[in-house]
Design a protein around this motif. Structure first.
Motif, PDB file in Angstrom:
ATOM      1  N   ASP A   1     -14.233 -15.082  12.542  1.00  0.00           N
ATOM      2  CA  ASP A   1     -13.352 -15.164  11.379  1.00  0.00           C
ATOM      3  C   ASP A   1     -13.360 -13.837  10.632  1.00  0.00           C
ATOM      4  OD1 ASP A   1     -12.815 -17.806  11.970  1.00  0.00           O
ATOM      5  OD2 ASP A   1     -14.354 -18.592  10.622  1.00  0.00           O
ATOM      6  N   PHE A   2     -12.225 -13.477  10.095  1.00  0.00           N
ATOM      7  CA  PHE A   2     -12.152 -12.236   9.327  1.00  0.00           C
ATOM      8  C   PHE A   2     -11.313 -12.459   8.072  1.00  0.00           C
ATOM      9  CE2 PHE A   2      -8.708 -12.110  12.435  1.00  0.00           C
ATOM     10  CZ  PHE A   2      -7.606 -11.729  11.684  1.00  0.00           C
ATOM     11  N   THR A   3     -11.411 -11.514   7.161  1.00  0.00           N
ATOM     12  CA  THR A   3     -10.726 -11.569   5.870  1.00  0.00           C
ATOM     13  C   THR A   3     -10.041 -10.244   5.610  1.00  0.00           C
ATOM     14  OG1 THR A   3     -12.450 -13.036   4.996  1.00  0.00           O
ATOM     15  CG2 THR A   3     -11.021 -11.955   3.387  1.00  0.00           C
ATOM     16  N   TYR A   4      -8.851 -10.291   5.046  1.00  0.00           N
ATOM     17  CA  TYR A   4      -8.257  -9.044   4.570  1.00  0.00           C
ATOM     18  C   TYR A   4      -7.835  -9.196   3.112  1.00  0.00           C
ATOM     19  CZ  TYR A   4      -3.382 -10.720   5.377  1.00  0.00           C
ATOM     20  OH  TYR A   4      -2.186 -11.396   5.352  1.00  0.00           O
ATOM     21  N   ASN A   5      -7.878  -8.086   2.396  1.00  0.00           N
ATOM     22  CA  ASN A   5      -7.587  -8.064   0.969  1.00  0.00           C
ATOM     23  C   ASN A   5      -6.494  -7.045   0.682  1.00  0.00           C
ATOM     24  OD1 ASN A   5      -9.893  -9.827  -0.073  1.00  0.00           O
ATOM     25  ND2 ASN A   5     -11.009  -8.266   1.069  1.00  0.00           N
ATOM     26  N   LEU A   6      -5.525  -7.451  -0.109  1.00  0.00           N
ATOM     27  CA  LEU A   6      -4.436  -6.576  -0.511  1.00  0.00           C
ATOM     28  C   LEU A   6      -4.564  -6.234  -1.980  1.00  0.00           C
ATOM     29  CD1 LEU A   6      -1.375  -8.334   1.193  1.00  0.00           C
ATOM     30  CD2 LEU A   6      -2.660  -6.358   2.037  1.00  0.00           C
ATOM     31  N   GLN A   7      -4.187  -5.008  -2.308  1.00  0.00           N
ATOM     32  CA  GLN A   7      -4.135  -4.565  -3.702  1.00  0.00           C
ATOM     33  C   GLN A   7      -2.679  -4.195  -4.004  1.00  0.00           C
ATOM     34  OE1 GLN A   7      -7.434  -2.160  -5.304  1.00  0.00           O
ATOM     35  NE2 GLN A   7      -5.868  -0.707  -6.021  1.00  0.00           N
ATOM     36  N   ILE A   8      -2.070  -4.919  -4.939  1.00  0.00           N
ATOM     37  CA  ILE A   8      -0.644  -4.801  -5.218  1.00  0.00           C
ATOM     38  C   ILE A   8      -0.434  -4.408  -6.680  1.00  0.00           C
ATOM     39  CG2 ILE A   8       1.602  -5.941  -5.044  1.00  0.00           C
ATOM     40  CD1 ILE A   8       0.073  -5.973  -2.417  1.00  0.00           C
ATOM     41  N   SER A   9       0.422  -3.422  -6.920  1.00  0.00           N
ATOM     42  CA  SER A   9       0.829  -3.042  -8.279  1.00  0.00           C
ATOM     43  C   SER A   9       2.250  -3.525  -8.524  1.00  0.00           C
ATOM     44  CB  SER A   9       0.774  -1.527  -8.471  1.00  0.00           C
ATOM     45  OG  SER A   9      -0.548  -1.053  -8.328  1.00  0.00           O
ATOM     46  N   SER A  10       2.500  -4.061  -9.725  1.00  0.00           N
ATOM     47  CA  SER A  10       3.832  -4.555 -10.053  1.00  0.00           C
ATOM     48  C   SER A  10       4.117  -4.339 -11.532  1.00  0.00           C
ATOM     49  CB  SER A  10       3.951  -6.039  -9.706  1.00  0.00           C
ATOM     50  OG  SER A  10       5.224  -6.545 -10.040  1.00  0.00           O
ATOM     51  N   ASN A  11       5.386  -4.155 -11.828  1.00  0.00           N
ATOM     52  CA  ASN A  11       5.799  -4.004 -13.222  1.00  0.00           C
ATOM     53  C   ASN A  11       6.376  -5.285 -13.806  1.00  0.00           C
ATOM     54  OD1 ASN A  11       5.051  -1.294 -13.269  1.00  0.00           O
ATOM     55  ND2 ASN A  11       7.060  -0.609 -12.531  1.00  0.00           N
TER      56      ASN A  11
END
Length: 660
Positions: A477-487
């Protein structure tokens, strides 16, 4: 008439489900049906030995009042039976043969249109005694997929019903010759050994069934025997011979057959699935350092000896000829902007949605439309149970998909900029280690054993099970993480693709979609975490034929609450196969692509995981399911779909480790 039929089936559905589905636990009504189903399918290729079911199956129910509809398919089927024209029990069955398909359709309606369980029960017993096993299993499978009042009933997996189709000749021969009494008498001197229940692999099933006290109770009277593993295959053997890989495609196609409404949406879904399989196959070739960008016909392929052989030169010529004709038709349609329909009339493909009509006739997706001439022996390519085992299938699929995407690119209206989110940027992605390994697994061979082992004084028993241990591809099993910027606050869909580390022309690389999900992005910095075990459309390991029967018996003794979700959906893709085999020592270098699109509030939920397409298929939005790879894209730097703040490329590595 159609309204009355639907209303009648609705009342039947409500009546059955009030009894069966209470609290998600199968009661005695359900358990009786489930045990009957397992016993009637046990050794389905052999004559029925159960006297009770043989007696019930002496006659087919021919009283038209016992059916919601009595149609022409049923009348023809019964007439052919009376004239002795139906397929003999011992003849190889293939629904791609026109007459085999017609017989399946007739029997299916004798099952599907029954007004009550008792009529269906008698018809099933009759068909089990009198009808070719292939026709019988196919028709019964269709009914359990499509009748909502019977969808809770669990079918054994197709490779457990027909083990000889999925295993090599040596394995099949050993299992058929196995004699349980002699094995005990000579103190287990053979390559078949008895194992403790705790040694069954994989131990961790969906729902932790093999670690439960009830599992040990259910299996208490069953001797668990294991056939020692055969030699490991080389190159692509571990993928192409994988029973989960093969049975997935079988179930998808079975689910689509006999679906009443033929829609462009269902066609699109089928070609999306075909594209996914092709991309996944190409990634495996890439991991093995084999050519993958453009496939070629394979010759002199060395595979384990199976009953099913490679396609004959005649079959190859027929298929290549059909492909050439398809490519010419597509080319002419694009050149002249018109298309001649099957009825002889011409349509202008630039008018309204005429291009969809042309798409439907050029690219059939229901395999029963692709009838073939009968062959002298079973061929893996021409049997939907085994077609994914043929390496040439992927060459054919690549050519078909190239024409399919070319046609769509020319005629399908497209405005991708409408779906590109503004005021949003994918800043970063982090992912845990990607690790594959070869996992041992026990596969149930009980249906190959002689039926005499399972009857005592005329009563059905299940004293032992024969399992073959295989090694298959698995990943941690694996995990991924996203970092998102929004206005601003916006609902957004994210799609994650796996592809090679190459940086060449985008259309020459396979893109396999791992994940897609919908979430709300808020102003500022957003962090999103995804677990591989939660990816949509994937399934884990399931309970075997033997264990399922023993659980039913335990529940009938009121020693177990039988859950209706004890088995995995048939049309789910094996979760363990989403990653290609990694590198030993030197990691396999690959890339991930994350694409964000605007949510248009048109998501729909279907039931395709359970092979039921009556209400359509699930989708997030109105973008093509394979977006943005449903068409031929330009180079990375020029393609708005995969460049900009709404996309993110990530270099990754996949390692392969020994199983601990």
């Amino acid at each position: 008439m159609r309204f009355c039929v639907c209303l009648s089936l609705l009342f039947l559905f409500l009546n059955i489900n009030l009894k069966v589905f209470a609290n998600g636990i199968g009661n005695l009504y359900f358990l009786e049906k489930q045990r009957f189903l397992l016993e009637i399918l046990h050794h389905v290729h052999e004559p029925l030995m159960n006297d009770q079911w043989r007696l019930l199956g002496e006659k087919l129910v021919t009283d038209k009042e016992q059916y919601v509809v009595y149609n022409d398919h049923m009348a023809k089927f019964y007439r052919d039976f009376k004239l002795g024209k139906l397929l003999h029990r011992n003849v190889y069955y293939n629904p791609l043969y026109a007459d085999h398909y017609e017989q399946t359709l007739g029997l299916y309606h004798f099952f599907y249109n029954t007004r009550d369980w008792y009529t269906l029960w008698q018809n099933i017993c009759w068909a089990r005694v009198h009808i070719n096993p292939g026709v019988f299993v196919q028709a019964l499978t269709q009914v359990l997929f499509k009748r909502e009042d019977y969808q809770a009933l669990i079918l054994p997996k197709i490779y457990e019903l027909w083990p000889e189709t999925y295993h090599d000749d040596v394995t099949v021969s050993k299992a058929r010759k196995f004699n349980f009494a002699n094995w005990i008498r000579y103190e287990n001197v053979s390559d078949i050994e008895e194992i403790h229940p705790q040694k069954m692999e994989p131990f961790n099933l969906e729902g932790d069934l093999r670690s439960s006290l009830e599992w040990f109770q259910a299996m208490a009277d069953v001797n668990i025997l294991r056939m020692k593993q055969p030699k490991k295959g080389k190159e692509l053997y571990y993928l192409l011979e994988d029973i989960g890989w093969q049975s997935y495609w079988y179930n998808v196609n079975i689910g689509i057959v006999f679906t009443e409404e033929s829609t462009s949406e269902l066609q699109e879904w089928w070609y999306y699935q075909l594209g996914q399989l092709l991309a996944r196959y190409k990634l495996e070739r890439y991991s093995q350092k084999m050519s993958y960008k453009s496939l070629a016909l394979e010759e002199d392929i060395k595979r384990p000896n199976h009953r099913f052989k490679l396609e004959s030169p005649k079959t190859l010529r027929i298929i290549v000829d059909r492909l050439n004709k398809l490519e010419k038709k597509v080319g002419d349609a694009i050149t002249f902007r018109s298309f001649q329909l099957n009825n002889g009339s011409f349509i202008n493909l630039d008018v309204d949605t005429n291009w969809l009509i042309g798409l439907g006739e050029l690219f059939p997706y229901d395999w029963t439309q692709l009838t073939i001439e009968k062959t002298s022996q079973p061929e893996i390519l021409l049997d939907i149970r085994t077609s994914l085992r043929s390496e040439n299938l992927y060459y054919y699929a690549e050519r078909v998909l190239q024409s399919y995407r070319w046609y769509r690119q020319v005629f399908q209206p497209s405005n991708p900029k409408m779906f590109i989110p503004s005021d949003l940027r994918i800043d970063d992605m982090q992912i845990s280690p990607l690790i594959t390994y070869e996992q041992p697994v026990d596969v149930d061979l009980s249906n190959i054993l002689h039926a005499k082992h399972f009857y005592l004084a005329g009563q059905f028993v299940w004293p032992f099970t024969l399992q073959q241990q295989q090694f298959r591809l698995q990943h941690r099993d694996f995990t991924y993480n996203l970092q998102i910027s929004s206005n601003r606050t916006q609902s957004t869909i994210f799609r994650t693709f796996l592809t090679t580390s190459e940086r060449g022309y985008i259309q020459r690389e396979p893109f396999y979609q791992l994940d897609s999900f919908l979430t709300v992005i808020y102003p500022g910095l957003n962090r999103i975490s995804r677990e591989s075990k939660d990816f949509r459309g994937l399934i884990g390991d399931h309970i075997s034929f033997t264990e399922l029967h023993q659980f039913v018996k335990l529940a009938e003794r009121e020693e177990y609450d039988f859950p209706l979700n004890i088995s995995t959906p048939n049309c789910g893709f094996p979760r363990r196969l989403i990653l290609p085999r990694g590198g030993r020592g030197n990691p396999l270098k690959m890339r991930l692509l994350i694409v964000a699109t605007v949510y248009d509030f048109k998501a729909r939920q279907g039931n395709e995981l359970n092979c039921d397409f009556s209400r359509g298929i699930s989708r997030w939005d109105e973008l093509p399911l394979a977006y943005p790879f449903e068409r031929i894209l330009e180079e990375d730097s020029q393609s708005v779909e995969i460049s900009g703040d709404h996309v993110y490329w990530k270099d990754v590595q996949i390692l392969h480790e020994d199983y601990a």
